[in-house]
Structure formats: C-alpha cells, structure tokens
Design a protein around this motif. Structure first.
Motif, short mmCIF file in Angstrom:
data_model
loop_
_atom_site.label_atom_id
_atom_site.label_comp_id
_atom_site.label_asym_id
_atom_site.label_seq_id
_atom_site.Cartn_x
_atom_site.Cartn_y
_atom_site.Cartn_z
N TRP A 21 47.37 29.73 66.91
CA TRP A 21 48.83 29.73 66.98
C TRP A 21 49.47 29.59 65.61
N ARG A 22 48.76 29.02 64.64
CA ARG A 22 49.34 28.84 63.31
C ARG A 22 49.42 30.17 62.58
N PRO A 23 50.50 30.44 61.87
CA PRO A 23 50.70 31.76 61.25
C PRO A 23 49.67 32.10 60.18
N GLU A 24 49.21 31.11 59.42
CA GLU A 24 48.23 31.36 58.36
C GLU A 24 47.25 30.20 58.31
N ILE A 25 45.99 30.50 57.97
CA ILE A 25 44.98 29.46 57.79
C ILE A 25 44.08 29.88 56.63
N HIS A 26 44.22 29.19 55.52
CA HIS A 26 43.34 29.44 54.37
C HIS A 26 43.49 28.33 53.34
N ASP A 27 42.41 28.06 52.61
CA ASP A 27 42.44 27.15 51.47
C ASP A 27 42.88 27.86 50.20
N SER A 28 42.59 29.15 50.13
CA SER A 28 42.96 29.98 48.98
C SER A 28 43.41 31.32 49.53
N ASP A 29 44.38 31.93 48.84
CA ASP A 29 44.82 33.25 49.32
C ASP A 29 44.52 34.37 48.34
N GLY A 30 43.95 34.05 47.18
CA GLY A 30 43.63 35.14 46.27
C GLY A 30 42.77 34.70 45.09
N LEU A 31 42.18 35.69 44.46
CA LEU A 31 41.41 35.52 43.22
C LEU A 31 42.27 36.00 42.06
N ALA A 32 42.46 35.15 41.08
CA ALA A 32 43.18 35.52 39.86
C ALA A 32 42.19 35.62 38.71
N ILE A 33 42.35 36.65 37.88
CA ILE A 33 41.48 36.86 36.72
C ILE A 33 42.35 37.14 35.50
N TRP A 34 42.05 36.48 34.41
CA TRP A 34 42.66 36.78 33.11
C TRP A 34 41.56 37.39 32.26
N ARG A 35 41.59 38.69 32.16
CA ARG A 35 40.50 39.41 31.50
C ARG A 35 40.52 39.22 29.99
N GLY A 36 39.39 39.52 29.37
CA GLY A 36 39.28 39.37 27.92
C GLY A 36 40.26 40.23 27.16
N ASN A 37 40.65 41.37 27.74
CA ASN A 37 41.61 42.25 27.07
C ASN A 37 43.06 41.85 27.33
N GLY A 38 43.27 40.75 28.04
CA GLY A 38 44.61 40.24 28.29
C GLY A 38 45.20 40.62 29.64
N GLU A 39 44.59 41.56 30.36
CA GLU A 39 45.13 41.98 31.65
C GLU A 39 45.05 40.84 32.67
N ARG A 40 46.12 40.69 33.45
CA ARG A 40 46.15 39.71 34.53
C ARG A 40 45.96 40.45 35.86
N ILE A 41 45.05 39.93 36.67
CA ILE A 41 44.71 40.57 37.94
C ILE A 41 44.92 39.58 39.07
#
Length: 529
Positions: free
Chosen positions: A284-304
């Motif tokens: 019944w709960r709308p969302e269930i998660h401890d984390s919702d995404g993976l973030a990466i700060w690449r060596g070339n500066g790109e944020r993902i």
C-alpha cells in the motif's frame, strides 16, 4: 545470485564459513569490579597489523567457526534481539573521549567470533567475553554457553547509550545512521566474485582493535584484520560523528589467490519500487527503498545519475572510468508523503558517498541489481573494480572516505535528477502509437530555475530504437522544477540503455547526465497499443 535477508540478519554468513580462530583460553587481567575483563597487553600499530595480514596471506586459510553451533542455532532472530548489553559494562564511559562502546553477542546468524581489543599508548588488550556483560531472559539458550566464546561485533553509542551511530556486525559489514538518525544501507570491507556464476565469497573482520583520542568526543579509530580463503587485509577506520558522519578508510590487501572480481568500497542497499517502476508496487505504501539511485562523479568531471531497477533476473552494469572522483548510493527523495512510512522512515535513510583518495587508476564502477519482492532483501550492490588483475604476491592499497549523509557532499552547479517516470507514449486524446513508451525526467537546481520554454533542449541517446517525440520545459506552478520527456517505440525484450542531459543555448550541459536501463520485460501492459 546473492540475496540478503534483513530479518535473518545477514543469514548468508552461515554459508560463507569465514572466521578467525578464538583461543579457548586467554590470560585475563581484571578491570574494575563489575566492568570489562581484559587480556594481557601486547604491542600494536597499524604497521604491525599490515605485517600480520601479509604473513597470513602466505598461510592456508583456517575456518574458525565457533564450536558451539548447536547452542548458537537456538539463538534465532527474536532470541538475539532479547539479549541486551548492560550499559554499566560499556567501554569508554569516563568522558575522556571516544564514544561508549557496546558489544554484540553471538547467535544463529553470527557464529564466527570476533576478537575485539582496546588500544592505549601503543598497547592492545583483548576484551574478554563474559556472560555477565549481558542481560539474558530466564531460560535463554545463551546461558548454556561458556565464558570464552567471543563477540560478534560492536556498536558506537551516543553518550546516553540510548542510541548508536555506528555498528560493525556480520562478515565485514558496517553501517552508520547518518545525520537523520536512521540506519539504512550498509558498507563492507570487500566484495569478492559478486554476481558471478559461482559462489560469492564473504571476507570477514576476524579481529578488531578500538582506539580513542584523548579529549576528542565522537571520534573512534577502528582497526580490523580481514580474512577469507582468497585474501587478507589490514584496515584502519577513522570514524567521526559530526553534522555528517565520516569514515576515513585505509586498507592494504594481500591476495592468497587470483580473484576474478574484486569489489573495493562496496555498498549494499535495498530498492523494491518507486515512482519509476510503480507497476511493481504491491504494497500500500507508494515507494519502498533505501536508495533510489547511483551517482557517479567521473574522472573527466561528468556527473551521472542512474535510477535503480528491480529486475526479473540479476543484472550487472559496468561504468568504465579512470581516476574516479566519487560514487555512491543515494536517497534523494526526502518527502515523507512519497513513502507514507512512519515505522521505518525510508525518507530518512542515509546516502553514502565514496570519495577515493589518491590515484585509483583505471577500472569500473559496477552496479549489481537483484530481483526482490519484499523490503527485507538487500538487492543492490555497488563497488569499484580495479582494472589490473588481482593475483598473489601483488599487494593492493586503497584509501577513501565514506560520507554518511543526507545529500551529496560535493554538489555540482548543475541541475540534478529528482524523479523518473515511465508510461505509455503518444498524445492524450489521440490514438496511441503501438508499443510506444514515454520517459519523463524531472530536474531541479543549477540554472534551470532561470530558463524559459525554448531556452534549452534535451540531448538523448538510445542503445537501440529512435526518439519519436521529445521536449523540455519549466513545470508550471512549480518554481525551479524543469521537466524533459521523450517517446520511443519498444521492440523486443532486450534492455535499452538510455542517456539524456539538458543542453543550453551555448551548447553546455545544464544538468547531470541521466542514465537509465529500461527493461521491457517489466513493462507488462503499460505500453500503448
């Protein structure tokens, strides 16, 4: 495939059989009456620990599981929870620094004793287990155990000892509650052969040393000896409780044998469903998660930003990089109404960011997503895999900082993804194109709040298929919220890798890069027909 069951408290430890040998007897020196009992002193330093780990790597691994398994099997989840460590026996309650330390008992899911020591002035003394440290209900199976069985881990307490903020328990797992005072995902020392077609190996911390700095409250140094059939290691954790909880970690690793997949700085979390995959929601709960995404700060500066999936089969994705600046599993959605959970408070779960120190060279961030149909299973794993082969005789050194935080510690001046939605494509009120899907991504931050419609455009790449309709615009009535969407026709059942960012009129990126792996097999009847 690995599967973590929270109610069973890391029951996979039972099959890993990784343990250190706890001596049946030890020379004891009594502390104050009614307090902890210690063994005799021996010299200790981090260099000594490294030498010990290097020496062990040249010796055969030994299984040191407790010989009292018959009794420990009786201490199931409920009986384990019934055991209470006595506050009067906590380490470091004199106010001279550190944090009060309580210790965990052995049980069904923690049958490998950990030898725990306290370090002072370069000397270490083992803290010897005594049943009298614990409050045990009448008739509890633990009362049948002798007074030399050891501990399964420890936790760092607030000064009141009413709550804890760091816990080491099970294999090489540890976690912190973060600034919102709610435990969630876990970290561990190493991951070995995760998601390969062979059993995963779970190294464990077989010995631990605790040290405090005089006069420094809420700071504890933790040293750990890691051991497994494939590798040994020496670890140093500098744990500090501030506005965010930070751990500076150094480790020296000594392979016993070649390792196909070595995961450095692994994080383990749970993702069942969110607004992205709401067709999988059965609770019944709308969302269930401890984390919702993976973030990466690449060596070339790109944020993902890569939203997480709950696939039908185990999926492993690799993100190649060189000299990474950081990565982490984050809980970006902090809105209580999106979860409606006032019991375990998913909106308060900490994010964990891995900040490499020094040059980690070439390698890849690997994300493993495992199917789950309940919130009790940790089904998300992420770690760094070094590019060079891991072979005996070639030690490895890594240094990094773990941030247990509510937000990314180093935010970019870019719009960031705050939600991802999927649904049928096409235009409302008109016939829907067959097998058309729409992907909607909401961004917030950076310069997005100053844009008018037409000031920017989405740049979209798909691993297969074509974009049939796309646009981006400020959301009416929602200051600072910027939305992008596109339609594509879904053919076949193979995953589709998607990439998008918002580009300004000058050609520069205004947002981080949204990466998504769409799994057609999960769509069901959601596609337009």
């Amino acid at each position: 495939m690995i599967e973590f069951n929270r109610r069973d408290i890391l029951s996979f430890v039972l099959s890993s059989s990784l343990a250190a040998v706890l001596p049946a007897t030890a020379r004891a020196a009594a502390a104050d009456p009614g307090k902890l009992i210690f063994g005799g002193p021996e010299p200790f330093s981090f260099d000594r620990l490294k030498s010990q780990a290097a020496e062990m790597a040249g010796e055969p691994w030994q299984d040191g599981r407790s010989p009292h398994t018959g009794i420990l099997e009786k201490i199931d989840y409920d009986r384990f929870q019934a055991i209470r460590f006595k506050k009067s026996h906590a380490l470091w309650t004199d106010g001279r620094g550190g944090a009060p330390v309580q210790f965990f008992h052995l049980g069904r899911y923690f049958q490998e004793p950990v030898r725990i020591h306290v370090v002072e002035n370069g000397q270490a003394r083992e803290i010897l287990y005594r049943r009298s440290y614990f409050d045990l209900p009448e008739g509890h199976p633990a009362q049948e155990l002798p007074d030399n069985i050891g501990f399964s881990g420890f936790r760092l307490q607030e000064s009141s000892q009413e709550t804890d903020w760091v816990a080491f328990l099970g294999a090489s797992y540890f976690r912190a509650c973060g600034p919102l005072s709610q435990y969630g995902l876990s970290a561990r020392g190493l991951a070995i052969d995760t998601a390969l077609p062979k059993p995963e190996e779970f190294p464990r911390f077989s010995r631990i040393w605790l040290e405090r700095k005089e006069g420094e409250a809420d700071r504890v140094l933790v040293y750990a000896l890691l051991d497994s059939p494939s590798i040994t290691g020496a670890y140093r954790f500098d744990c500090v409780k501030g506005e965010t909880q930070v751990m500076d970690i150094e480790c020296s690793l000594y392979p016993r044998k070649a390792i196909e997949r070595l995961g450095v700085a692994p994080l383990t979390s749970m993702y069942w469903y969110s607004e992205t995959n709401r067709m999988q929601a059965v609770d019944w709960r709308p969302e269930i998660h401890d984390s919702d995404g993976l973030a990466i700060w690449r060596g070339n500066g790109e944020r993902i930003w890569r939203p997480l999936n709950n696939p039908r089969t185990t999926m492993t994705n690799a993100f190649l990089d060189e000299h990474p600046k950081g990565f982490g599993l984050l809980q970006r959605d902090r809105n209580f109404t999106h979860y409606q959970d006032d019991g375990v408070f998913y909106n308060r779960r900490p994010s964990v960011w891995v900040e490499p120190k020094g040059d980690w060279g070439e390698g890849e961030v690997q994300l493993v997503e495992i199917p789950t149909d309940d919130e009790i299973h940790d089904n998300i794993v992420v770690y760094w895999v070094p590019g060079d082969p891991v072979v005996p005789g070639q030690p490895l050194d890594f240094s990094y900082r773990l941030h247990w935080t509510a937000e990314e510690p180093y935010p970019a001046e870019l719009g960031r993804v705050v939600a991802t939605y999927t649904g049928i494509g096409g235009i409302p009120g008109q016939p829907r194109p067959k097998d058309s899907m729409r992907f909607v991504v909401d961004f917030r931050g950076g310069k997005l709040g100053t844009l008018a419609r037409g000031d920017a455009k989405p740049v979209i790449d798909l691993s297969r298929g074509e974009v049939s309709l796309a646009d981006s615009y400020p959301v009416v009535g929602q200051p600072g919220l910027y939305r992008a969407f596109f339609d594509t026709t879904i053919e076949g059942s193979d995953p589709i890798n998607m990439r998008m960012f918002i580009q300004g009129e000058d050609g520069n990126a205004l947002t981080e890069t949204w990466l998504y792996q769409y799994l057609p097999s999960l769509a069901g009847d959601q596609r337009g027909t």
